[in-house]
Enzyme design. Structure first.
Site, PDB file in Angstrom:
ATOM      1  CG  ASP A  46      67.104 126.940  91.200  1.00  0.00           C
ATOM      2  OD1 ASP A  46      66.443 127.662  91.320  1.00  0.00           O
ATOM      3  OD2 ASP A  46      67.165 126.094  90.289  1.00  0.00           O
ATOM      4  CG  ASP A  47      63.597 128.274  93.620  1.00  0.00           C
ATOM      5  OD1 ASP A  47      63.863 129.275  92.861  1.00  0.00           O
ATOM      6  OD2 ASP A  47      62.685 127.595  93.254  1.00  0.00           O
ATOM      7  CB  CYS A  84      65.400 130.558  88.209  1.00  0.00           C
ATOM      8  SG  CYS A  84      64.022 130.010  87.516  1.00  0.00           S
ATOM      9  NE  ARG A  88      69.521 129.568  88.439  1.00  0.00           N
ATOM     10  CZ  ARG A  88      70.266 128.754  89.158  1.00  0.00           C
ATOM     11  NH1 ARG A  88      71.624 128.407  88.700  1.00  0.00           N
ATOM     12  NH2 ARG A  88      70.205 128.383  90.418  1.00  0.00           N
ATOM     13  CE  LYS A 141      67.355 126.469  86.916  1.00  0.00           C
ATOM     14  NZ  LYS A 141      66.214 126.690  88.044  1.00  0.00           N
ATOM     15  CG  HIS A 143      66.476 127.589  83.456  1.00  0.00           C
ATOM     16  ND1 HIS A 143      65.502 127.761  84.536  1.00  0.00           N
ATOM     17  CD2 HIS A 143      65.524 127.428  82.289  1.00  0.00           C
ATOM     18  CE1 HIS A 143      64.258 127.794  84.186  1.00  0.00           C
ATOM     19  NE2 HIS A 143      64.157 127.515  82.775  1.00  0.00           N
ATOM     20  CG  HIS A 225      63.725 124.966  91.525  1.00  0.00           C
ATOM     21  ND1 HIS A 225      62.971 123.840  90.864  1.00  0.00           N
ATOM     22  CD2 HIS A 225      63.541 126.048  90.840  1.00  0.00           C
ATOM     23  CE1 HIS A 225      62.146 124.602  90.209  1.00  0.00           C
ATOM     24  NE2 HIS A 225      62.618 125.658  89.883  1.00  0.00           N
ATOM     25  CG  ASP A 341      68.005 131.110  91.623  1.00  0.00           C
ATOM     26  OD1 ASP A 341      67.321 131.168  92.586  1.00  0.00           O
ATOM     27  OD2 ASP A 341      67.706 130.301  90.689  1.00  0.00           O
ATOM     28  CG  ASN A 342      64.462 132.921  92.825  1.00  0.00           C
ATOM     29  OD1 ASN A 342      64.716 132.354  91.552  1.00  0.00           O
ATOM     30  ND2 ASN A 342      64.078 131.976  93.545  1.00  0.00           N
ATOM     31  CE  LYS A 397      60.947 130.614  91.266  1.00  0.00           C
ATOM     32  NZ  LYS A 397      61.288 129.174  91.116  1.00  0.00           N
TER      33      LYS A 397
END
Length: 557
Positions: A46-47, A84, A88, A141, A143, A225, A341-342, A397
């Site tokens: 994540d991130d 994100c 996802r 996660k 989300h 993240h 994810d990014n 991002k």
């Protein structure tokens, strides 16, 4: 119908999957055995920035992922959607995010592409694999704007349903179905990333209850993240590393990336990126590290140390899962895919934020630095370090320049992928993950679901570029918050929200430094028309007039 051209060989897979598998794996170095369906481990960070991992040029210690890269394949032009929730959603369904209602985040904007939750007609890869005989588990996660992943194909879930608010509070994480037993952690010993590793290993044990039945585990980390939270012993490993500052780190990373072959030798380092502070329309430029006061440099170096500690601890937990596979003789025939994810997150300025996502920043110095990253803190890393994490690309991002949409990609499957340590620079996209998993599992994408005709997948199997199979030129599309892009062959159009198209020859200028719009207006026109067609067909347009978020400044009329 999706307007994207789909490869003829991929059409064969949709119509006759067995014939597709014969074509794809009939080479002298590939032997496909129908009775040996692989297990599948899909890992998403994540991130995480493009160059944060050691195997992509970073200084952070990631020996587990580095090992997977050495024994597998690295994808160096692997794209995401820039954010994100959209990414996802795409990873789970194989569709562009607006197609499944997740064009923005989890707030309903009352438009088809911006519903703020996974649309009712969306089909997840977990649902398809479950129907195809797989056990299905999710640790991490979710989300996607819905409240229960077990209603979207997963047998078991542990993790966070929303964007993480803390890594230290066990109550922030959920176990579903609710009747399932949970781990008990001594006071002060819970850490979210470790818990995701714990439950991932639990789920693998469940998956082994019937040795004849393969499993799919989606290990979806919420690290690194924000909030920047990590155990003190991990932070101290990096406490001195980032005193040199982001300018030096960017230079060091690019040197290693060139040596590794992640980027071509002629790649130029982009200038320090612009950033947009909370709610501001005008951009500013990240400052030179040496222009900052000593106390500010100390605060920022500790923020990046915590970020690195989070990546390190994530890698350790990936190692725990890999060890479980090795101990049970599963690694050889487990398809493992890793990505982010990014790109790294700039929110919101070079100094980062504290307490909550906002303009608020707290300057820490002296003994206060030792408290950073603990349970009573909430920090972000800021735009300067995010720029370094995305070395050598521009932006971050949220945006569709390379810094926002370029992810590290690793594919590992010893039973079928023999090109150990290979670097694949063919453009690919997270829309390709679902076709890849279904191809490996020998499960066809359904033409109907619940009596309704399905939309064909826009992606293709990653085994095509990995196996050096011939393929026609692809067109990839992007949009988030009005930032947009299209990639086709050597060309890429990129644009900021409300701004004009910029044209780049990505084959020689992937850092997007030389805008060629005036030299090639015909290319701009052609690609713009393709983007417009895609955007209308996929519910991207019309853009929302109000995203209902404070950080995004209104466009000037």
């Amino acid at each position: 119908m999706m307007p994207d051209p789909v490869l003829p060989v991929f059409r064969i897979w949709q119509i006759c999957p067995l014939l597709f598998l014969v074509i794809l794996f009939s080479g002298p170095e590939q032997c496909w055995c129908a009775e040996q369906k692989p297990n599948i481990l899909l890992i998403v960070a994540d991130d995480l920035g493009y160059s944060d991992l050691g195997c992509f040029g970073g200084e952070i210690k990631t020996p587990q992922l580095d090992s997977l890269a050495r024994q597998g394949v690295r994808l160096t032009q692997f794209y995401n959607t820039g954010r994100c929730c959209p990414s996802r959603g795409t990873i789970m369904t194989g569709q562009y995010p607006h197609r499944i209602g997740l064009g923005h985040m989890t707030r309903n904007l009352n438009q088809r592409g911006y519903q703020g939750h996974l649309s009712d007609e969306a089909i997840t890869v977990a649902q398809i694999l479950k129907q195809g005989g797989y056990r299905t588990f999710l640790s991490g996660k979710w989300h996607l704007g819905t409240e229960d992943p077990t209603k979207s194909g997963f047998e078991e879930f542990y993790g966070t349903l929303v964007s993480a608010k803390t890594f230290w509070d066990v109550d922030h994480f959920s176990r579903l179905p609710a009747s399932r037993s949970t781990h008990t952690y001594p006071k002060g010993e819970f850490y979210g990333t470790d818990a995701l590793g714990d439950y991932a290993i639990d789920f693998l044990r469940k998956g082994r209850q019937n040795p004849e039945q393969p499993w799919f585990l989606y290990l979806a980390f919420n690290a690194p993240h924000f909030p920047l939270h990590a155990p003190q012993e991990e932070i101290l490993k990096y406490a001195d590393r980032y005193q040199v500052g982001w300018d030096k780190i960017r230079e060091e990373r690019l040197t290693r990336m060139k040596k590794m072959g992640i980027v071509p030798p002629e790649t130029k380092l982009s200038p320090r990126s612009r950033y947009w502070d909370w709610g501001e329309a005008e951009a500013r430029v990240n400052p030179a590290w040496n222009s900052l006061p000593t106390d500010r440099r100390g605060d920022l170096a500790r923020r990046m140390a915590i970020f690195a500690a989070m990546v390190d601890r994530m890698d350790q937990n990936i190692g725990r899962v890999i060890t479980s596979l090795k101990q049970n003789n599963e690694l050889e025939n487990t398809l493992i895919i890793f990505t982010s994810d990014n790109g790294a997150c700039a929110e919101w300025d070079p100094f980062g934020f504290d307490i909550r996502s906002s303009r608020n920043n707290t300057l820490y110095w002296g003994d206060q630095l030792d408290k950073m990253g603990g349970p009573d803190t909430h920090h972000s890393v800021g735009s300067g370090w995010a720029n370094a994490s995305n070395t050598p690309w521009r932006l971050y991002k949220h945006y569709n320049h390379e810094g926002g949409i370029a992810s590290p990609g690793i594919v590992h499957w010893p039973a079928q992928i023999k090109q150990q340590g290979a670097i694949v620079s063919t453009p690919a996209h997270i829309i390709d993950i679902v076709p890849t998993l279904l191809t490996a599992a020998q499960v066809a994408y359904p033409t109907q679901w619940n009596g309704v005709k399905t939309i064909p997948l826009p992606g293709q199997s990653l085994f095509i570029p990995i196996n050096n199979s011939s393929q026609t030129e692809r067109t990839l599309y992007f949009e988030h918050q009005g930032n947009r892009a299209i990639r086709e062959g050597r060309w890429k159009l990129s644009a900021l929200r409300g701004g004009p198209w910029e044209l780049y020859d990505i084959s020689v200028d992937r850092t997007e430094l030389n805008n060629l719009t005036e030299k090639h207006p015909e290319v701009v026109k052609q690609l713009d028309q393709k983007w417009q067609t895609w955007a209308k067909a996929n519910f991207v347009l019309p853009f929302p007039t109000d995203y209902r978020i404070d950080y995004l400044a209104p466009l000037k009329k």
